[in-house]
Design a protein around this motif. Structure first.
Motif, PDB file in Angstrom:
ATOM      1  N   ILE A  86      35.672  17.715  34.048  1.00 39.66           N
ATOM      2  CA  ILE A  86      37.138  17.747  33.949  1.00 39.66           C
ATOM      3  C   ILE A  86      37.655  19.182  34.060  1.00 39.66           C
ATOM      4  N   GLU A  87      36.990  20.120  33.353  1.00 39.80           N
ATOM      5  CA  GLU A  87      37.485  21.507  33.318  1.00 39.80           C
ATOM      6  C   GLU A  87      37.475  22.117  34.715  1.00 39.80           C
ATOM      7  N   SER A  88      36.415  21.875  35.484  1.00 33.89           N
ATOM      8  CA  SER A  88      36.360  22.540  36.794  1.00 33.89           C
ATOM      9  C   SER A  88      37.348  21.895  37.760  1.00 33.89           C
ATOM     10  N   GLN A  89      37.578  20.582  37.621  1.00 32.07           N
ATOM     11  CA  GLN A  89      38.590  19.955  38.487  1.00 32.07           C
ATOM     12  C   GLN A  89      39.974  20.513  38.144  1.00 32.07           C
ATOM     13  N   ALA A  90      40.265  20.656  36.832  1.00 31.26           N
ATOM     14  CA  ALA A  90      41.570  21.193  36.414  1.00 31.26           C
ATOM     15  C   ALA A  90      41.723  22.647  36.891  1.00 31.26           C
ATOM     16  N   GLU A  91      40.614  23.408  36.857  1.00 33.20           N
ATOM     17  CA  GLU A  91      40.663  24.797  37.348  1.00 33.20           C
ATOM     18  C   GLU A  91      41.058  24.839  38.821  1.00 33.20           C
ATOM     19  N   MET A  92      40.477  23.919  39.601  1.00 29.23           N
ATOM     20  CA  MET A  92      40.801  23.871  41.044  1.00 29.23           C
ATOM     21  C   MET A  92      42.291  23.577  41.243  1.00 29.23           C
ATOM     22  N   VAL A  93      42.794  22.630  40.453  1.00 30.22           N
ATOM     23  CA  VAL A  93      44.230  22.297  40.556  1.00 30.22           C
ATOM     24  C   VAL A  93      45.051  23.535  40.228  1.00 30.22           C
ATOM     25  N   LYS A  94      44.659  24.243  39.141  1.00 31.14           N
ATOM     26  CA  LYS A  94      45.413  25.441  38.741  1.00 31.14           C
ATOM     27  C   LYS A  94      45.414  26.480  39.844  1.00 31.14           C
ATOM     28  N   ARG A  95      44.272  26.648  40.486  1.00 29.95           N
ATOM     29  CA  ARG A  95      44.198  27.676  41.536  1.00 29.95           C
ATOM     30  C   ARG A  95      45.150  27.351  42.692  1.00 29.95           C
ATOM     31  N   VAL A  96      45.282  26.083  43.016  1.00 30.34           N
ATOM     32  CA  VAL A  96      46.224  25.719  44.083  1.00 30.34           C
ATOM     33  C   VAL A  96      47.657  25.983  43.621  1.00 30.34           C
ATOM     34  N   LYS A  97      47.958  25.588  42.381  1.00 35.78           N
ATOM     35  CA  LYS A  97      49.335  25.761  41.891  1.00 35.78           C
ATOM     36  C   LYS A  97      49.700  27.237  41.741  1.00 35.78           C
ATOM     37  N   LYS A  98      48.690  28.069  41.476  1.00 35.84           N
ATOM     38  CA  LYS A  98      48.966  29.499  41.300  1.00 35.84           C
ATOM     39  C   LYS A  98      49.110  30.217  42.640  1.00 35.84           C
ATOM     40  N   TYR A  99      48.625  29.577  43.670  1.00 41.92           N
ATOM     41  CA  TYR A  99      48.628  30.241  44.975  1.00 41.92           C
ATOM     42  C   TYR A  99      50.057  30.537  45.420  1.00 41.92           C
ATOM     43  N   LYS A 100      50.265  31.757  45.859  1.00 41.15           N
ATOM     44  CA  LYS A 100      51.588  32.109  46.404  1.00 41.15           C
ATOM     45  C   LYS A 100      51.354  32.574  47.824  1.00 41.15           C
ATOM     46  N   SER A 101      52.115  32.025  48.738  1.00 40.53           N
ATOM     47  CA  SER A 101      51.937  32.394  50.147  1.00 40.53           C
ATOM     48  C   SER A 101      51.958  33.905  50.297  1.00 40.53           C
ATOM     49  N   GLY A 102      50.972  34.428  50.964  1.00 43.54           N
ATOM     50  CA  GLY A 102      50.952  35.868  51.200  1.00 43.54           C
ATOM     51  C   GLY A 102      50.356  36.652  50.042  1.00 43.54           C
ATOM     52  N   PHE A 103      50.274  36.037  48.839  1.00 42.93           N
ATOM     53  CA  PHE A 103      49.686  36.704  47.676  1.00 42.93           C
ATOM     54  C   PHE A 103      48.265  36.168  47.499  1.00 42.93           C
ATOM     55  N   VAL A 104      47.285  37.020  47.748  1.00 49.29           N
ATOM     56  CA  VAL A 104      45.903  36.552  47.765  1.00 49.29           C
ATOM     57  C   VAL A 104      45.196  37.019  46.495  1.00 49.29           C
ATOM     58  N   VAL A 105      44.459  36.106  45.844  1.00 54.75           N
ATOM     59  CA  VAL A 105      43.628  36.536  44.715  1.00 54.75           C
ATOM     60  C   VAL A 105      42.407  37.236  45.311  1.00 54.75           C
ATOM     61  N   SER A 106      42.155  38.470  44.861  1.00 49.13           N
ATOM     62  CA  SER A 106      41.096  39.279  45.479  1.00 49.13           C
ATOM     63  C   SER A 106      39.727  38.616  45.344  1.00 49.13           C
ATOM     64  N   ASP A 107      39.026  38.444  46.452  1.00 45.98           N
ATOM     65  CA  ASP A 107      37.698  37.831  46.365  1.00 45.98           C
ATOM     66  C   ASP A 107      36.578  38.867  46.406  1.00 45.98           C
ATOM     67  N   SER A 108      36.928  40.164  46.519  1.00 45.34           N
ATOM     68  CA  SER A 108      35.900  41.218  46.544  1.00 45.34           C
ATOM     69  C   SER A 108      36.228  42.227  45.448  1.00 45.34           C
ATOM     70  N   ASN A 109      35.454  42.203  44.386  1.00 49.17           N
ATOM     71  CA  ASN A 109      35.764  43.052  43.239  1.00 49.17           C
ATOM     72  C   ASN A 109      34.489  43.696  42.698  1.00 49.17           C
ATOM     73  N   LEU A 110      34.592  44.975  42.316  1.00 50.73           N
ATOM     74  CA  LEU A 110      33.446  45.683  41.723  1.00 50.73           C
ATOM     75  C   LEU A 110      33.963  46.543  40.572  1.00 50.73           C
ATOM     76  N   THR A 111      33.030  47.187  39.854  1.00 49.56           N
ATOM     77  CA  THR A 111      33.438  48.097  38.776  1.00 49.56           C
ATOM     78  C   THR A 111      33.228  49.541  39.246  1.00 49.56           C
ATOM     79  N   ILE A 112      33.696  50.514  38.433  1.00 49.84           N
ATOM     80  CA  ILE A 112      33.553  51.926  38.827  1.00 49.84           C
ATOM     81  C   ILE A 112      32.095  52.358  38.855  1.00 49.84           C
ATOM     82  N   ASP A 113      31.212  51.632  38.159  1.00 48.04           N
ATOM     83  CA  ASP A 113      29.793  52.017  38.138  1.00 48.04           C
ATOM     84  C   ASP A 113      28.985  51.362  39.257  1.00 48.04           C
ATOM     85  N   SER A 114      29.634  50.533  40.048  1.00 48.39           N
ATOM     86  CA  SER A 114      28.922  49.956  41.198  1.00 48.39           C
ATOM     87  C   SER A 114      28.633  51.095  42.178  1.00 48.39           C
TER      88      SER A 114
END
Ligand code: RVP
Length: 497
Positions: A86-114
């Motif tokens: 249930i939790e992962s299905q609800a997460e997927m729904v949330k991600r769609v609802k949070k999506y804003k056209s042109g506003f992309v959630v970053s899929d490439s992220n690192l820390t300063i120590d990388s």
């Protein structure tokens, strides 16, 4: 004695449409593909419509959040698969609802120590050269800097060089405040000659990246299926077992519409599920699948907001072989549509029907609509695209993508094939695990499909789906005329010529 139907049960390929008069009013540019998704009363507007008559199947190998976003941006809707926690299905729904056209959630992220090595590996994996540097290496951490290919030279810099020593630090970045509009973000991008604008909140936490190219991209989506808050619409599948826990989680996540997913929906379990949801929530729910008048009327009376039609026609489905139940998809749609129209006459309530499974050619979509369906659900069609959740695999000179049924051992969606009682196991498979030819981006393929649908409707003299349903003329074709329909009696030239 058992009842035996007089007519043969037929499928889409056995029918063709006869052209009607084409006029100025039904040129492809004038054709309206919008269609009702949920029931409505005579003389009232439908409260939830699709902009194109297409939804994606409630399947692990088809409808995740990525595909849901891509399809809603083109005017259709996905039902996120229910065969997951249930939790992962609800997460997927949330991600769609949070999506804003042109506003992309970053899929490439690192820390300063990388290190530079991490940067190169990540870039190769995602294909994206802009990397957000956050305190915890996630897409929503505190933004500390950005790395792009301008920040390092592979030929000179050592691979163990730390990100903190070559990133562009936050103090030197131009950022946008959370809440700004896309056109404001775009103005900042142009004024500062940026390629990417990070959007942060008051605590410097990263929310989105806006890229220069995305503004135009947004303008290319006139059919986007949005709610009243301009968020993309999304549906979700549910089952008749855990709905008391699953439905509240999905409603909390912001789901727009639900659908009870079952291979055979003519059951009291669907009625119990509808009863519970209707007395506790204000959310639209589709039900199914059925293949006849009785099944439709049962679900209509039980309160279904739309009814899904089809048993055994799905490309990965072996229900007919395993259980001997089902019906040719065309015959099923025709009979249910007739029952729906009679129900409308009698009650003044129009219940949309969805033809689910068995669409092989694009023109099959128009046949389904002409036979009375209001929209179609497809699995195989979408599994072929980049946006579907499955693996792309090299095969010969090309690529294929994995596609498996919900009744296969791989999906183990026993709830979809549940007949009640205590047993909670798949005793035998009703679906297969397979490959489909890889076809590229959803948008590119859907554009071609929609232009074919419009061309066919234009030939049939119909400027809308409801007009097509009223005026289409269909004919059954003989097996020899089916052969005549493809290229025949010629020697095909090699494609390279
Ligand atoms: P298709 O588009 O022909 O691939 O069919 C997809 C449909 O097949 C789904 O929407 C669902 O109704 C049905 N399905 C999904 N899994 C299975 C199975 O394992 N038998 N069938």
């Amino acid at each position: 004695m058992a009842y035996i139907y007089e007519e043969v049960s037929r499928t889409f390929s056995e029918y063709l449409l006869i052209p009607n008069l084409t006029t100025e009013k039904c040129t492809p540019d004038n054709i309206d593909l919008s269609t009702p998704l949920v029931k409505f009363k005579k003389d009232e507007e439908c409260s939830l419509k699709l902009n194109i008559p297409i939804v994606s199947a409630i399947m692990q190998s088809v409808s995740n959040d990525t595909l849901a976003i891509a399809l809603a941006r083109c005017g259709g809707l996905s039902f996120i698969y229910a065969s997951q926690p249930i939790e992962s299905q609800a997460e997927m729904v949330k991600r769609v609802k949070k999506y804003k056209s042109g506003f992309v959630v970053s899929d490439s992220n690192l820390t300063i120590d990388s290190t530079l090595k991490d940067v190169i590996e990540l870039k190769n994996r995602t294909g994206h050269s802009t990397i957000a540097i956050t305190d915890d290496g996630t897409a929503s951490g505190k933004l500390l800097g950005l790395v792009t290919t301008r920040d390092y030279r592979i030929s000179r810099d050592p691979l163990d060089k730390k990100v903190k020593d070559f990133m562009t630090p936050f103090s030197k970045l131009v950022v946008g405040k959370l809440g700004i509009s896309l056109s404001e973000a775009n103005d900042i991008i142009w004024e500062n000659k940026l390629n990417c604008l990070p959007i942060v909140d008051d605590e410097q936490r990263l929310h989105y990246l806006v890229f220069r190219k995305d503004y135009d991209d947004h303008k290319q989506n006139p059919y986007e299926l949005l709610d009243s808050n301009k968020r993309l619409r999304v549906g979700a599948g549910i089952n008749t077992r855990d709905y008391k826990e699953r439905v509240p989680a999905l409603v909390d996540a912001g789901v727009d519409v639900l659908c009870i997913d079952s291979s055979d929906g003519f059951s009291v379990w669907q009625k119990y599920t509808l009863d519970y949801i209707k007395s506790n929530y204000n959310i639209k729910v589709g039900a199914g699948n059925v293949v006849d008048r009785e099944g439709f009327l049962y679900l209509a009376e039980a309160g279904a907001d739309f009814v899904k039609v089809g048993i055994g026609g799905g490309s990965i489905c072996i229900t007919r072989e395993q259980k001997g139940i089902g019906r040719g998809q065309a015959t099923a749609v025709i009979e249910v549509a007739k029952a729906r129209d009679e129900y409308f006459e009698k009650t003044g309530v129009y219940i949309p029907i969805c033809s689910d499974g068995g669409i092989v050619h694009d023109y099959h979509i128009v046949l389904a609509l002409a036979m009375g369906a209001d929209f179609v659900m497809m699995g195989r069609y979408f599994a072929r695209f980049d946006e579907s959740p499955t693996k792309k695999v090299k095969s010969g000179n090309g690529y294929v993508k994995e596609y498996w049924g919900e009744g296969s051992n791989r999906a183990r969606n026993w709830q979809r094939y549940d007949h009640g009682g205590e047993s909670t196991n798949l005793k035998f498979e009703e679906g297969v695990d397979s490959y489909v030819p890889y076809a590229g981006k959803l948008r590119d393929n859907l554009e071609i499909t929609l232009s074919k649908i419009k061309a066919t409707m234009s030939s049939c003299g119909a400027a809308s789906i409801s007009e097509l349903q009223k005026t289409a003329r269909l004919t059954v074709v003989s097996s020899t005329s089916i052969i005549e329909g493809g290229a025949h009696d010629v020697i095909l030239k090699d494609k390279d010529y």
